[in-house]
Design a protein around this motif. Structure first.
Motif, PDB file in Angstrom:
ATOM      1  N   VAL A 342     -89.621  17.714  -3.414  1.00 19.25           N
ATOM      2  CA  VAL A 342     -88.494  18.251  -4.221  1.00 19.25           C
ATOM      3  C   VAL A 342     -87.530  19.135  -3.380  1.00 19.25           C
ATOM      4  O   VAL A 342     -86.078  19.055  -3.630  1.00 19.25           O
ATOM      5  CB  VAL A 342     -89.073  19.048  -5.333  1.00 19.25           C
ATOM      6  CG1 VAL A 342     -88.042  20.050  -5.984  1.00 19.25           C
ATOM      7  CG2 VAL A 342     -89.872  18.427  -6.388  1.00 19.25           C
ATOM      8  N   ALA A 343     -87.900  19.863  -2.445  1.00 15.59           N
ATOM      9  CA  ALA A 343     -87.223  20.924  -1.784  1.00 15.59           C
ATOM     10  C   ALA A 343     -86.043  20.063  -0.985  1.00 15.59           C
ATOM     11  O   ALA A 343     -84.861  20.299  -0.896  1.00 15.59           O
ATOM     12  CB  ALA A 343     -87.872  21.816  -0.759  1.00 15.59           C
ATOM     13  N   ALA A 344     -86.707  19.053  -0.268  1.00 14.62           N
ATOM     14  CA  ALA A 344     -85.673  18.025   0.538  1.00 14.62           C
ATOM     15  C   ALA A 344     -84.700  17.323  -0.455  1.00 14.62           C
ATOM     16  O   ALA A 344     -83.589  17.167  -0.054  1.00 14.62           O
ATOM     17  CB  ALA A 344     -86.551  17.032   1.065  1.00 14.62           C
ATOM     18  N   GLY A 345     -84.925  17.103  -1.755  1.00 15.29           N
ATOM     19  CA  GLY A 345     -84.168  16.413  -2.461  1.00 15.29           C
ATOM     20  C   GLY A 345     -83.219  17.172  -3.048  1.00 15.29           C
ATOM     21  O   GLY A 345     -82.018  17.118  -3.145  1.00 15.29           O
ATOM     22  N   LEU A 346     -83.528  18.645  -3.358  1.00 20.12           N
ATOM     23  CA  LEU A 346     -82.713  19.726  -3.805  1.00 20.12           C
ATOM     24  C   LEU A 346     -81.483  19.874  -2.503  1.00 20.12           C
ATOM     25  O   LEU A 346     -80.242  20.185  -2.858  1.00 20.12           O
ATOM     26  CB  LEU A 346     -83.265  21.016  -3.881  1.00 20.12           C
ATOM     27  CG  LEU A 346     -83.996  20.983  -5.303  1.00 20.12           C
ATOM     28  CD1 LEU A 346     -84.811  22.271  -5.485  1.00 20.12           C
ATOM     29  CD2 LEU A 346     -83.312  20.735  -6.534  1.00 20.12           C
ATOM     30  N   ARG A 347     -82.103  19.877  -1.341  1.00 18.65           N
ATOM     31  CA  ARG A 347     -80.975  20.104  -0.299  1.00 18.65           C
ATOM     32  C   ARG A 347     -79.934  18.860  -0.215  1.00 18.65           C
ATOM     33  O   ARG A 347     -78.650  19.115   0.192  1.00 18.65           O
ATOM     34  CB  ARG A 347     -81.784  19.964   1.223  1.00 18.65           C
ATOM     35  CG  ARG A 347     -82.441  21.278   1.432  1.00 18.65           C
ATOM     36  CD  ARG A 347     -83.229  21.271   2.866  1.00 18.65           C
ATOM     37  NE  ARG A 347     -82.009  21.385   3.724  1.00 18.65           N
ATOM     38  CZ  ARG A 347     -82.296  21.100   4.919  1.00 18.65           C
ATOM     39  NH1 ARG A 347     -83.379  20.664   5.459  1.00 18.65           N
ATOM     40  NH2 ARG A 347     -81.019  21.082   5.843  1.00 18.65           N
ATOM     41  N   ALA A 348     -80.452  17.616  -0.675  1.00 21.28           N
ATOM     42  CA  ALA A 348     -79.491  16.516  -0.665  1.00 21.28           C
ATOM     43  C   ALA A 348     -78.452  16.582  -1.982  1.00 21.28           C
ATOM     44  O   ALA A 348     -77.558  16.145  -1.982  1.00 21.28           O
ATOM     45  CB  ALA A 348     -80.485  15.461  -0.760  1.00 21.28           C
ATOM     46  N   LEU A 349     -79.233  17.173  -3.033  1.00 19.88           N
ATOM     47  CA  LEU A 349     -78.535  17.190  -4.358  1.00 19.88           C
ATOM     48  C   LEU A 349     -77.458  18.120  -4.455  1.00 19.88           C
ATOM     49  O   LEU A 349     -76.328  17.836  -4.778  1.00 19.88           O
ATOM     50  CB  LEU A 349     -79.509  17.529  -5.558  1.00 19.88           C
ATOM     51  CG  LEU A 349     -78.712  17.604  -6.882  1.00 19.88           C
ATOM     52  CD1 LEU A 349     -78.113  16.389  -7.285  1.00 19.88           C
ATOM     53  CD2 LEU A 349     -80.019  18.396  -7.706  1.00 19.88           C
ATOM     54  N   PHE A 350     -77.770  19.258  -3.918  1.00 19.41           N
ATOM     55  CA  PHE A 350     -76.657  20.440  -4.060  1.00 19.41           C
ATOM     56  C   PHE A 350     -75.311  20.240  -3.384  1.00 19.41           C
ATOM     57  O   PHE A 350     -74.264  20.556  -3.835  1.00 19.41           O
ATOM     58  CB  PHE A 350     -77.389  21.834  -3.819  1.00 19.41           C
ATOM     59  CG  PHE A 350     -78.318  22.278  -4.927  1.00 19.41           C
ATOM     60  CD1 PHE A 350     -77.718  22.667  -6.049  1.00 19.41           C
ATOM     61  CD2 PHE A 350     -79.455  22.222  -4.581  1.00 19.41           C
ATOM     62  CE1 PHE A 350     -78.586  23.155  -7.060  1.00 19.41           C
ATOM     63  CE2 PHE A 350     -80.510  22.585  -5.685  1.00 19.41           C
ATOM     64  CZ  PHE A 350     -79.813  22.929  -6.889  1.00 19.41           C
TER      65      PHE A 350
END
Length: 853
Positions: A342-350
């Motif tokens: 999830v943290a890796a996904g948030l880094r890509a999302l934001f």
């Protein structure tokens, strides 16, 4: 205890599928919480590294001693220092090098004519520092600037703008400056300092375009000789500094920058994500509780037989809690691994939606692992407590009964308690939004409203399902009627399942209504206050952008099509010891272009020693026309101003107004945030706008918008935030969907014999699938309708409470199209949730189903 362990282990082996929904709910909630905490740790480490790298070769920073900070700002404005002080400091024992650091806002224009950056991170320009230890940037290609108009830009900004060495472009300072790129720089081996854009100029150009007067600098960077510590260096420098100037260590400077980001942006950001983690876990709590309650009810006869064989209440309760604990520990441990994803996904999302962050690897701290694990286990065990106690109370004679009847929908105690809570919730909420104007009181009322919905759920579920499912009998015949009766069978189960979805829909609706209200407020503000025809602006949020040239308004005002053009600049000063933002403008043109409400006194004679302020600020400072006010500026000077006007509305004009002549002695890098233009009578809107655009093109090509377009662009960040909210709340809706699916799956298992009998008397597989799907839709419709009602009410509460807590007048607005979309998504979730249970029900063997216990 050994017997309880054996019972729970046997139950888990036998009924592992029943706990799949619980496992997923805990897994998703823990994963999002862990991901949020890991993301926060990663960002803090990233900013620590970034600011540490920026100050790595700097042992001391010499700067103005005081800073003036206006409300809502983090970093205050400091007085500049004499750039020639660097020569004197270079002679201090222990100093290896001292260089003036001139910094200001500077936004590059790309090869396509569009500005580079400006959507959050700063767009910085400054002098290129020759000392490689004091300059955090390193030349990667080309050379340093030597001649006027030559610049070095960071490689990341050059890539975004399509710029190469030898290209000529415009740098907004905010006055447009033609520059030639002669070098590309890196920061710490990367293309830049996170997403900050940097333009390095010659010292002469930096003084000319970024300072109010030649010979000024933002600070002086000092490098110590080998063997001289930072504290020792600061002590020596302090003795050589004039009054009003201070020295701090390079480590302190880096820590100040880190603390500024942490105290404002990171705290707000992680709190924002933790709120959504809490929503997801709250939804998961209802889903877990419902699943365990159904499993416990289905094992009533089994538990009764165990009691008849000698098992104690404590053993049955302990066995149930041990089952929940085993699922909780397993799911929470898996959730920790998922949290890293999830943290890796948030880094890509934001970054994709405009929130870029510093580069760096994920940082996983001990708290980020221990806290989600503990929360996951506690949430699961807390959700299982009531079902476990209920299981322990099973009487041995219950083994002889067929089934228990759910009478919660007719509970008078529940109805009275829920109604009482609802009345209290409404009273507290109305007090918070109408009487006391308190966000805390409004929040307490909102929590009580949610609790009252939960308590009243089983009581209201029957009537709601009858109303929502009424058309089903006419549209779908017997299949629709059976679906409605199944949803009515257990009001507690139906209400608990719908509540999980209700919470997700309520939060979505809350933010949707609040966002629509913010847009309506902005539109109302512009329509009421701005009497001009077009607005020239450089819309951005955060620290990015460079503003507008103060010369732009005068250039537009000289057009034959224009009657009035007024620029709104910005300054800061302390009034009565507190930092305040000042609007720097032509007050006569301001009065002609903006509606300031009732005015006491006159704006026409402010001059260089007069000030105008809003009535609210005048009452706060106990001032009226003719009184004097002392303003302390960032340059260290304090001057007395006479209050010559008090006006009614601040909004776009701000709370304090002074002239450019009054601000000129204290200004640093001057810029306007808005130029409002009014056309002469008879000038067509398109002709006037085209003429303004031609002039604006010579000043960095800022946007020229109508009043409606300006209102929409000012509220543009709201849509971006709403998209982010929807993306984060999708997790809560997903958990609620899993809860509905799990409940229906367990219900299908519970009604195996009933479904077999229906098939035996002629019900077809498609009819059976449709019956289960429509039951799912009814549960989802109940949750969606309740969520929309609760969310709209909470949205109104937040708007009204914010109206009381803010100087701006908020407008409440309900967006019907968006809320209809939310409703359709909620119903679609019901359809999706019912697909798997419906297929499972349709695959039942008729004879085995009839023979099932």
């Amino acid at each position: 205890m050994n017997a309880s362990v054996r019972l729970s282990a046997a139950s888990l082996r036998t009924h592992k599928r029943r706990f799949a929904g619980t496992f997923l709910a805990v897994f998703l909630g823990v994963a999002f919480l862990a991901g949020t905490l890991v993301m926060g740790d990663t960002l803090r480490a990233g900013f620590d590294t970034m600011f540490g790298d920026a100050a790595r070769g700097t042992d001391a920073v010499v700067r103005g001693a005081g800073a003036v900070t206006a409300p809502g700002e983090g970093q205050g404005v400091r007085r500049p220092v004499d750039a020639h002080l660097a020569d004197a400091l270079a002679a201090v024992p222990g100093v290896a090098a001292a260089e003036p650091d001139i910094q200001g806002a500077g936004q590059l224009v790309g090869a396509d004519g569009e500005p580079v950056g400006g959507q959050g991170p700063p767009t910085v320009a400054g002098n290129w520092i020759a000392d490689p230890e004091l300059n955090p940037y390193r030349l990667a290609e080309g050379r340093a600037p030597l001649e006027p108009g030559e610049v070095v830009v960071n490689r990341g900004a050059a890539k975004k703008g399509g710029l190469h060495i030898g290209d000529t472009t415009t740098l907004r300072t905010p006055d447009p400056v033609r520059v030639t790129v002669v070098g590309l720089a890196t920061f710490g081996g990367e293309d830049g300092m996170a997403q900050v854009t940097y333009t390095g100029m010659t010292r002469a150009d930096a003084e000319k375009y970024l300072t109010a007067r030649p010979g000024e600098a933002a600070s002086i960077l000092v490098r110590a000789e080998p063997g001289v510590g930072q504290r020792q260096l600061v002590s020596r420098l302090t003795r050589a500094l004039p009054a009003g100037v201070e020295a701090i260590t390079g480590q302190e400077s880096a820590q100040e920058n880190t603390d500024l980001v942490s105290s404002r942006f990171l705290t707000l950001f992680t709190t924002f994500l933790l709120v959504f983690s809490g929503v997801a876990l709250l939804v998961a709590t209802f889903s877990i509780h419902n699943t365990l309650a159904i499993v416990t009810a289905q094992r009533t006869r089994e538990n009764a037989l165990l009691r008849a064989l000698g098992a104690t209440r404590r053993q049955i309760t302990a066995a149930t809690l041990l089952e929940a604990g085993a699922v909780a520990v397993t799911a929470s441990a898996a959730g920790l691994a998922g949290g890293i994803g999830v943290a890796a996904g948030l880094r890509a999302l934001f970054p994709a939606i405009g929130f870029p962050f510093p580069d760096g690897d994920l940082v996983i701290g001990a708290v980020s692992l221990a806290l989600p694990l503990a929360v996951g286990v506690l949430v699961c065990l807390g959700s299982a407590l009531l079902p476990a106690v209920r299981a322990g109370r099973t009487a041995p004679l219950a083994a002889l009964r067929e089934t228990a009847v759910d009478r919660s929908g007719a509970s008078r105690t529940r109805a009275v308690a829920g109604a009482g809570l609802a009345v209290i919730a409404v009273a507290v909420t109305l007090t918070g939004v109408l009487a006391a104007r308190s966000l805390w009181a409004a929040g307490a009322g909102a929590v009580l409203a949610l609790v009252s919905f939960v308590v009243l759920g089983p009581v209201l579920a029957g009537a709601a399902v009858r109303a929502l499912g009424g058309p089903l009998g006419r549209l779908r015949g017997v299949t629709g009627s059976l679906a409605r009766r199944n949803a009515l069978r257990s009001p507690r189960r139906t209400a608990a399942t719908a509540t999980a979805l209700m919470i997700g829909v309520a939060v979505v609706s809350l933010f949707t209504v609040f966002a629509a209200s913010l847009k309506a407020t902005m539109d109302q503000t512009v329509s009421r206050s701005f009497a001009g025809d077009v607005a020239v602006s450089t819309p951005s949020f955060g620290a990015g952008g460079s503003g507008l040239s103060p010369r732009l308004a005068a250039a537009i005002g000289r057009l034959p099509e224009v009657d009035t053009a007024v620029g709104l600049g910005r300054g800061v000063a302390e009034v009565d010891g507190k930092g305040r933002a000042l609007t720097v403008t032509d007050p006569v043109a301001l009065e002609r272009t903006f509606d300031l409400g009732d005015i006491d006194g006159s704006l026409r004679h402010l001059g260089a020693d007069g000030i105008a302020l809003t009535r609210k600020e005048a009452e706060r400072q106990r001032l009226t026309t003719g009184d004097t006010a002392r303003l302390a500026f960032a340059d260290g000077r304090t001057e007395t101003f006479t209050v010559r006007a008090v006006y009614g509305r601040s909004e776009l004009a701000g709370d304090y107004v002074i002239t450019r002549a009054a601000w000129a002695p204290h200004r640093t890098q001057d810029a306007d945030r808005l130029v409002a233009v009014t056309f002469r009578d008879g000038v067509r809107a398109d002709a006037g706008r085209a003429a303004v655009r031609k002039v604006a093109a010579r000043y960095g090509n800022p946007e020229v918008q109508t009043r409606a377009e300006y209102a929409r662009s000012s509220a543009g960040g709201i849509d971006m935030m709403l998209t982010l909210v929807y993306a984060l709340l999708a997790l809560a809706v997903l958990i609620a969907l899993l809860g509905i699916a799990n409940t229906l799956t367990l219900a299908v298992h519970e009604r195996t014999r009933e479904l077999g009998l229906l098939r035996a008397v002629g019900q077809t597989r498609p009819q059976l699938r449709a019956m289960v799907r429509w039951e799912s839709v009814l549960v989802a419709a109940l949750g969606t309708v309740n969520g929309l009602a609760l969310g709209t009410f909470l949205g109104w509460t937040l708007v009204e409470a914010s109206d009381g807590a803010s100087d701006s007048a908020f407008a409440f607005a309900v967006p019907p199209v968006r809320l209809l979309t939310v409703a359709l998504v909620g119903l679609a979730a019901g359809v999706l949730a019912g697909l798997r249970p419906a297929r499972r029900a349709a695959r039942l063997d008729v004879l085995r189903a009839i023979a099932a216990e």
